[in-house]
Design a protein around this motif. Structure first.
Motif, PDB file in Angstrom:
ATOM      1  N   VAL A   9      46.782  31.601  14.022  1.00  0.00           N
ATOM      2  CA  VAL A   9      47.621  32.787  14.230  1.00  0.00           C
ATOM      3  C   VAL A   9      47.378  33.815  13.133  1.00  0.00           C
ATOM      4  N   ALA A  28      43.873  35.366  13.778  1.00  0.00           N
ATOM      5  CA  ALA A  28      43.885  36.245  14.945  1.00  0.00           C
ATOM      6  C   ALA A  28      44.658  37.527  14.669  1.00  0.00           C
ATOM      7  N   THR A  29      45.778  37.434  13.976  1.00  0.00           N
ATOM      8  CA  THR A  29      46.576  38.619  13.666  1.00  0.00           C
ATOM      9  C   THR A  29      45.815  39.578  12.768  1.00  0.00           C
ATOM     10  N   LEU A  61      46.668  41.477  25.454  1.00  0.00           N
ATOM     11  CA  LEU A  61      47.099  40.507  24.443  1.00  0.00           C
ATOM     12  C   LEU A  61      48.510  39.965  24.683  1.00  0.00           C
ATOM     13  N   PRO A  62      49.486  40.802  25.080  1.00  0.00           N
ATOM     14  CA  PRO A  62      50.825  40.245  25.345  1.00  0.00           C
ATOM     15  C   PRO A  62      50.827  39.181  26.436  1.00  0.00           C
ATOM     16  N   LEU A  98      48.231  37.253  27.297  1.00  0.00           N
ATOM     17  CA  LEU A  98      47.571  36.062  26.767  1.00  0.00           C
ATOM     18  C   LEU A  98      48.515  35.289  25.855  1.00  0.00           C
ATOM     19  N   LEU A  99      49.269  36.025  25.032  1.00  0.00           N
ATOM     20  CA  LEU A  99      50.234  35.382  24.152  1.00  0.00           C
ATOM     21  C   LEU A  99      51.307  34.668  24.958  1.00  0.00           C
ATOM     22  N   LEU A 100      51.788  35.326  26.016  1.00  0.00           N
ATOM     23  CA  LEU A 100      52.808  34.708  26.867  1.00  0.00           C
ATOM     24  C   LEU A 100      52.258  33.467  27.556  1.00  0.00           C
ATOM     25  N   ARG A 135      49.832  31.458  26.517  1.00  0.00           N
ATOM     26  CA  ARG A 135      49.671  30.369  25.555  1.00  0.00           C
ATOM     27  C   ARG A 135      51.023  29.816  25.113  1.00  0.00           C
ATOM     28  N   MET A 136      51.974  30.685  24.807  1.00  0.00           N
ATOM     29  CA  MET A 136      53.260  30.231  24.271  1.00  0.00           C
ATOM     30  C   MET A 136      54.082  29.474  25.297  1.00  0.00           C
ATOM     31  N   TYR A 160      51.425  23.659  24.631  1.00  0.00           N
ATOM     32  CA  TYR A 160      51.791  24.400  23.426  1.00  0.00           C
ATOM     33  C   TYR A 160      53.287  24.321  23.156  1.00  0.00           C
ATOM     34  N   TYR A 167      54.389  23.336  19.403  1.00  0.00           N
ATOM     35  CA  TYR A 167      55.190  24.082  18.415  1.00  0.00           C
ATOM     36  C   TYR A 167      56.641  23.654  18.379  1.00  0.00           C
TER      37      TYR A 167
END
Length: 268
Positions: free
Chosen positions: A42, A45-46, A99-100, A102-104, A106-107, A112, A116
């Protein structure tokens, strides 16, 4: 006597054990490794997303997936496949529209969530280890209620995988001729792994055959469901592999764009 003994045992409370768990193995090691691994990815990537440079190699048309599709005014000529509708503001990533999602994706991924929940929230950190939280509400309250959006994020991830595939295909163009180098190999491997991870998703498996009552009447969907089921058994592995291929692809393209080393070319 049997009835009396049973009732007596049923009324007893649990054994008073002061220790949080009786496990003597290194149960804390897997969540610790997960915490370190996900945190490192993270952070990397950030930093890369907000660097706004070293994301495109114009000579070989290598575009890192972290910046695909490139949509801001900072995009280098040839890297913006859909134009540049977004302004040049440092808080806006080049791939701000993808990106939002893709983030959604993955999360909200089932693996995952487990990763987490255990590594960051300690909920619970391991089997037979108490939860760090006093109350458990499941995924029925904010913000975890958004985990139910996973099935919709899957569709967006599929579209983004198509875009990444096109990036890998276009990268075989070196100027006006066909070209092939190590960067192409890395891009193609990354795309293959991304498709494998996306298709191994539980939502994809449900879409393929979850509502079918008679597999014999739908032989094509049954074969696809069988294929997806085999991938689904490796969903956890693919989740980690794709983190590695994404970071490797981005780092290699960054190194080429920054001039740290040249691309190893096989053709042109």
């Amino acid at each position: 006597m049997t009835t009396t003994a049973t009732r007596s045992d049923a009324g007893r409370s649990r054994a008073a054990i002061a220790a949080k768990t009786l496990r003597t193995d290194r149960w804390w090691l897997p969540p610790l490794i997960t915490f370190v691994g996900l945190s490192a990815w993270v952070i990397y990537a950030t930093v890369r997303v907000f660097m706004h440079k070293w994301f495109f190699v114009e000579q070989y048309h290598y575009l890192t997936p972290f910046y695909s599709p490139c949509l801001t005014d900072r995009c280098i000529d040839g890297s913006a496949m859909f134009g540049t509708p977004l302004p040049n503001f440092w808080l806006i990533p080049e791939a701000a529209l993808t990106l939002p999602f893709l983030l959604l994706f993955r999360m909200t991924c089932y693996y995952y969530r487990k990763a987490y929940y255990r590594a960051f929230w300690l909920s619970p950190p391991a089997c037979a280890v108490p939860d760090a939280h006093e109350k458990y509400t499941g995924e029925t309250r904010f913000p975890l209620v958004f985990q139910n959006l996973h099935r919709y994020a899957f569709y967006a991830a599929g579209i983004i995988s198509v875009i990444n595939t096109w990036d890998a295909v276009v990268a075989f163009r070196s100027g006006d001729e066909f070209g092939f180098g190590l960067g192409n190999v890395i891009l193609v491997v990354n795309v293959v792994m991304l498709w494998a991870y996306t298709l191994s998703c539980h939502s994809c498996r449900h879409i393929a055959g979850g509502r079918l009552k008679h597999f014999s009447k739908h032989p094509v969907r049954y074969r696809f469901w069988t294929f997806v089921s085999k991938l689904n058994a490796r969903h956890m592995m693919l989740a980690w592999v794709t983190l590695g291929t994404l970071a490797l692809t981005d780092f290699y393209i960054m190194a080429l764009a920054a001039g740290w080393w040249p691309d190893l070319r096989f053709i042109n």
